[in-house]
Design a protein around this motif. Structure first.
Motif, PDB file in Angstrom:
ATOM      1  N   UNK A   1      81.452  36.762  37.393  1.00 27.48           N
ATOM      2  CA  UNK A   1      80.696  36.792  36.143  1.00 27.48           C
ATOM      3  C   UNK A   1      80.273  35.392  35.721  1.00 27.48           C
ATOM      4  N   UNK A   2      81.191  34.426  35.796  1.00 30.72           N
ATOM      5  CA  UNK A   2      80.868  33.065  35.360  1.00 30.72           C
ATOM      6  C   UNK A   2      79.965  32.360  36.373  1.00 30.72           C
ATOM      7  N   UNK A   3      80.110  32.712  37.645  1.00 31.02           N
ATOM      8  CA  UNK A   3      79.224  32.142  38.676  1.00 31.02           C
ATOM      9  C   UNK A   3      77.793  32.622  38.437  1.00 31.02           C
ATOM     10  N   UNK A   4      77.653  33.901  38.081  1.00 30.22           N
ATOM     11  CA  UNK A   4      76.328  34.439  37.769  1.00 30.22           C
ATOM     12  C   UNK A   4      75.732  33.716  36.558  1.00 30.22           C
ATOM     13  N   UNK A   5      76.568  33.475  35.547  1.00 31.48           N
ATOM     14  CA  UNK A   5      76.131  32.752  34.347  1.00 31.48           C
ATOM     15  C   UNK A   5      75.635  31.363  34.720  1.00 31.48           C
ATOM     16  N   UNK A   6      76.414  30.669  35.572  1.00 30.38           N
ATOM     17  CA  UNK A   6      76.055  29.325  36.011  1.00 30.38           C
ATOM     18  C   UNK A   6      74.721  29.347  36.768  1.00 30.38           C
ATOM     19  N   UNK A   7      74.552  30.340  37.647  1.00 29.96           N
ATOM     20  CA  UNK A   7      73.321  30.447  38.416  1.00 29.96           C
ATOM     21  C   UNK A   7      72.108  30.743  37.539  1.00 29.96           C
ATOM     22  N   UNK A   8      72.298  31.603  36.527  1.00 29.70           N
ATOM     23  CA  UNK A   8      71.196  31.924  35.609  1.00 29.70           C
ATOM     24  C   UNK A   8      70.774  30.696  34.811  1.00 29.70           C
ATOM     25  N   UNK A   9      71.743  29.866  34.422  1.00 26.46           N
ATOM     26  CA  UNK A   9      71.413  28.641  33.683  1.00 26.46           C
ATOM     27  C   UNK A   9      70.559  27.708  34.538  1.00 26.46           C
ATOM     28  N   UNK A  10      70.931  27.557  35.811  1.00 30.66           N
ATOM     29  CA  UNK A  10      70.153  26.697  36.703  1.00 30.66           C
ATOM     30  C   UNK A  10      68.757  27.276  36.923  1.00 30.66           C
ATOM     31  N   UNK A  11      68.671  28.595  37.057  1.00 36.11           N
ATOM     32  CA  UNK A  11      67.371  29.233  37.259  1.00 36.11           C
ATOM     33  C   UNK A  11      66.462  29.047  36.051  1.00 36.11           C
ATOM     34  N   UNK A  12      67.068  28.948  34.856  1.00 37.74           N
ATOM     35  CA  UNK A  12      66.298  28.758  33.627  1.00 37.74           C
ATOM     36  C   UNK A  12      65.860  27.312  33.430  1.00 37.74           C
ATOM     37  N   UNK A  13      66.257  26.427  34.340  1.00 39.14           N
ATOM     38  CA  UNK A  13      65.832  25.032  34.241  1.00 39.14           C
ATOM     39  C   UNK A  13      66.776  24.147  33.447  1.00 39.14           C
ATOM     40  N   UNK A  14      67.979  24.629  33.142  1.00 37.01           N
ATOM     41  CA  UNK A  14      68.960  23.804  32.431  1.00 37.01           C
ATOM     42  C   UNK A  14      69.740  22.997  33.456  1.00 37.01           C
ATOM     43  N   UNK A  15      69.763  21.670  33.359  1.00 38.23           N
ATOM     44  CA  UNK A  15      70.403  20.829  34.383  1.00 38.23           C
ATOM     45  C   UNK A  15      71.930  20.855  34.298  1.00 38.23           C
ATOM     46  N   UNK A  16      72.542  21.928  34.780  1.00 37.01           N
ATOM     47  CA  UNK A  16      74.012  22.029  34.802  1.00 37.01           C
ATOM     48  C   UNK A  16      74.514  21.623  36.182  1.00 37.01           C
TER      49      UNK A  16
ATOM     50  N   UNK B   1      78.153  21.049  38.927  1.00 47.29           N
ATOM     51  CA  UNK B   1      79.455  21.616  39.284  1.00 47.29           C
ATOM     52  C   UNK B   1      80.560  21.025  38.418  1.00 47.29           C
ATOM     53  N   UNK B   2      80.469  19.750  38.080  1.00 50.04           N
ATOM     54  CA  UNK B   2      81.468  19.097  37.229  1.00 50.04           C
ATOM     55  C   UNK B   2      81.569  19.820  35.877  1.00 50.04           C
ATOM     56  N   UNK B   3      80.412  20.153  35.298  1.00 50.30           N
ATOM     57  CA  UNK B   3      80.409  20.830  33.994  1.00 50.30           C
ATOM     58  C   UNK B   3      80.949  22.254  34.113  1.00 50.30           C
ATOM     59  N   UNK B   4      80.645  22.917  35.240  1.00 53.47           N
ATOM     60  CA  UNK B   4      81.164  24.266  35.457  1.00 53.47           C
ATOM     61  C   UNK B   4      82.691  24.239  35.537  1.00 53.47           C
ATOM     62  N   UNK B   5      83.237  23.264  36.270  1.00 48.50           N
ATOM     63  CA  UNK B   5      84.692  23.151  36.387  1.00 48.50           C
ATOM     64  C   UNK B   5      85.332  22.813  35.045  1.00 48.50           C
ATOM     65  N   UNK B   6      84.619  22.019  34.228  1.00 48.22           N
ATOM     66  CA  UNK B   6      85.124  21.708  32.890  1.00 48.22           C
ATOM     67  C   UNK B   6      85.204  22.972  32.033  1.00 48.22           C
ATOM     68  N   UNK B   7      84.191  23.844  32.159  1.00 49.84           N
ATOM     69  CA  UNK B   7      84.217  25.123  31.438  1.00 49.84           C
ATOM     70  C   UNK B   7      85.382  25.979  31.913  1.00 49.84           C
ATOM     71  N   UNK B   8      85.602  26.038  33.224  1.00 43.92           N
ATOM     72  CA  UNK B   8      86.717  26.820  33.758  1.00 43.92           C
ATOM     73  C   UNK B   8      88.060  26.290  33.257  1.00 43.92           C
ATOM     74  N   UNK B   9      88.168  24.971  33.162  1.00 41.94           N
ATOM     75  CA  UNK B   9      89.410  24.373  32.653  1.00 41.94           C
ATOM     76  C   UNK B   9      89.639  24.761  31.191  1.00 41.94           C
ATOM     77  N   UNK B  10      88.557  24.766  30.415  1.00 39.85           N
ATOM     78  CA  UNK B  10      88.676  25.166  29.020  1.00 39.85           C
ATOM     79  C   UNK B  10      89.112  26.607  28.875  1.00 39.85           C
ATOM     80  N   UNK B  11      88.581  27.485  29.738  1.00 39.41           N
ATOM     81  CA  UNK B  11      88.976  28.904  29.698  1.00 39.41           C
ATOM     82  C   UNK B  11      90.436  29.064  30.112  1.00 39.41           C
TER      83      UNK B  11
END
Length: 391
Positions: free
Chosen positions: A1-16, A18-28
């Motif tokens: 689910x979160x990987x899909x979210x990350x992929x959709x953000x990149x597809x929308x042109x938001x410069x996310x 892997x470091x930021x994704x891992x930071x989100x996972x750490x927060x969760x």
């Protein structure tokens, strides 16, 4: 689910990244979101969005990916939100009933009567035709109807009849990265381009090099300035209020002009041009740019384009103090006249269909001030507008 979210953000042109994704996972993992959708939303936004211009894109992706998840966020409650109850008090009238309600009779009368009401009224009022209140036919208040009034305490426009708005309003910048629904807008704008070679000679002139080498009998490299679009454009966007209905098409136009013209400046205004404009809608109350500074900074060879529906109270154009949001020392017509005097190539592009212009008095007034150089925001209208600027 979160990987899909990350992929959709990149597809929308938001410069996310892997470091930021891992930071989100750490927060969760550390349960910062505490199993609440609202907390997860703010955690994800704080870790994944680095630039405020991407907030709107983030919200769209979040709503798309996690659609329906908010239904599980809280247990069922019987409490009815206060704003729902307020909406029950909104005044809904038929067209016949609206025609029976008369305006007070002009700008001076309206402002004079408001002053008296503020002095006389002592408490809350609802449903009447005189006092400052809600859900009535008084010229002053919220969630009612009057053909010519002052809106006080209402979050957004309903009938679009207010000649002045008492409350602070928030506008949003146009997104200049919106993908165009059609390439034809860009094709129309390309006709305005006028190429010239100016600046430093930093590009190889192949034809000149061959000719010079043949003439001299040795290799003689020739350089030339880069070929650039010499057209200089200054665009003023009307933002907020009735223009909320035209955000999408205006963002498409904004994207097109940003990609087609290298020498481009833009500013925002609301309804009519007055003594200041702004570049950032979130800071429009603190970072204002005097209109006189704009007129003095950009030379007369700039081409000026106003983009707006020109739909407003006629007082905003003809009266000092007529602005819907603030007290303007000079009428809007005075500022528009200054612009047309300084810049011979000035046009107005209107997203309202041209067949409806005759029914709005302010559109006719703006059109006259522009010297009849108003064009609809259609492909055919843009074609006419470009021909007018290129003359």
């Amino acid at each position: 689910m979160f990987v899909k979210f990350f992929g959709e953000l990149k597809s929308a042109g938001i410069p996310v990244s892997l470091r930021e994704y891992l930071l989100l996972m750490e927060g969760i993992e550390r349960d910062i979101a505490e199993s609440r959708v609202e907390d997860f939303y703010y955690l994800a936004r704080a870790t994944l969005v680095k630039d405020e211009k991407n907030l709107d894109k983030f919200d769209r992706v979040f709503g798309h990916v996690f659609k329906g998840l908010d239904l599980m966020a809280e247990t069922l409650s019987a409490d009815i939100p206060e704003e729902w109850l307020r909406k029950l008090a909104e005044k809904s009238l038929t067209e016949e009933e609206k025609r029976q309600i008369e305006a007070l009779g002009g700008w001076d009368k309206l402002m004079e009567t408001l002053k008296k009401r503020l002095e006389e009224q002592k408490g809350r009022h609802q449903g009447g035709s005189k006092w400052i209140g809600t859900a009535g036919t008084s010229p002053f208040g919220a969630y009612g109807y009057n053909p010519e009034g002052i809106r006080i305490g209402q979050d957004r426009s309903r009938n679009r009849r207010a000649v002045k708005v008492w409350d602070k309003r928030e506008f949003k910048d146009l997104d200049d990265s919106v993908e165009l629904g059609t390439r034809n807008i860009k094709v129309a704008l390309k006709r305005l381009r006028k190429f010239a070679r100016t600046g430093a000679a930093d590009e190889l002139d192949l034809d000149g090099t061959i000719q010079s080498t043949a003439h001299h009998g040795y290799l003689d490299i020739q350089m030339r300035p880069e070929r650039r679009n010499a057209v200089k454009l200054l665009v003023f966007f009307d933002i907020g209020g009735s223009m909320d209905d035209h955000v999408r098409i205006c963002e498409e136009l904004f994207s097109a002009v940003r990609s087609e013209f290298k020498t481009l400046e833009y500013f925002y205004f609301h309804n009519c041009l007055y003594e200041y404009v702004w570049k950032n809608n979130k800071r429009r109350q603190t970072e204002r740019i005097p209109t006189f500074d704009v007129l003095h900074k950009y030379p007369h060879d700039y081409k000026i384009v106003f983009v707006g529906d020109a739909s407003m109270s006629p007082y905003e154009i003809t009266y000092p103090g007529g602005s819907v949001e603030h007290w303007n020392e000079e009428a809007g017509a005075a500022w528009l006249s200054r612009v047309t005097q300084v810049y011979p190539k000035t046009i107005w592009i209107n997203p309202v269909p041209e067949k409806h212009w005759q029914y709005t008095h302010s559109i006719q007034m703006i059109r006259q001030l522009m010297g009849d150089r108003m064009f609809p925001l259609t492909l055919e209208g843009l074609d006419r507008a470009v021909k007018e600027l290129a003359r």
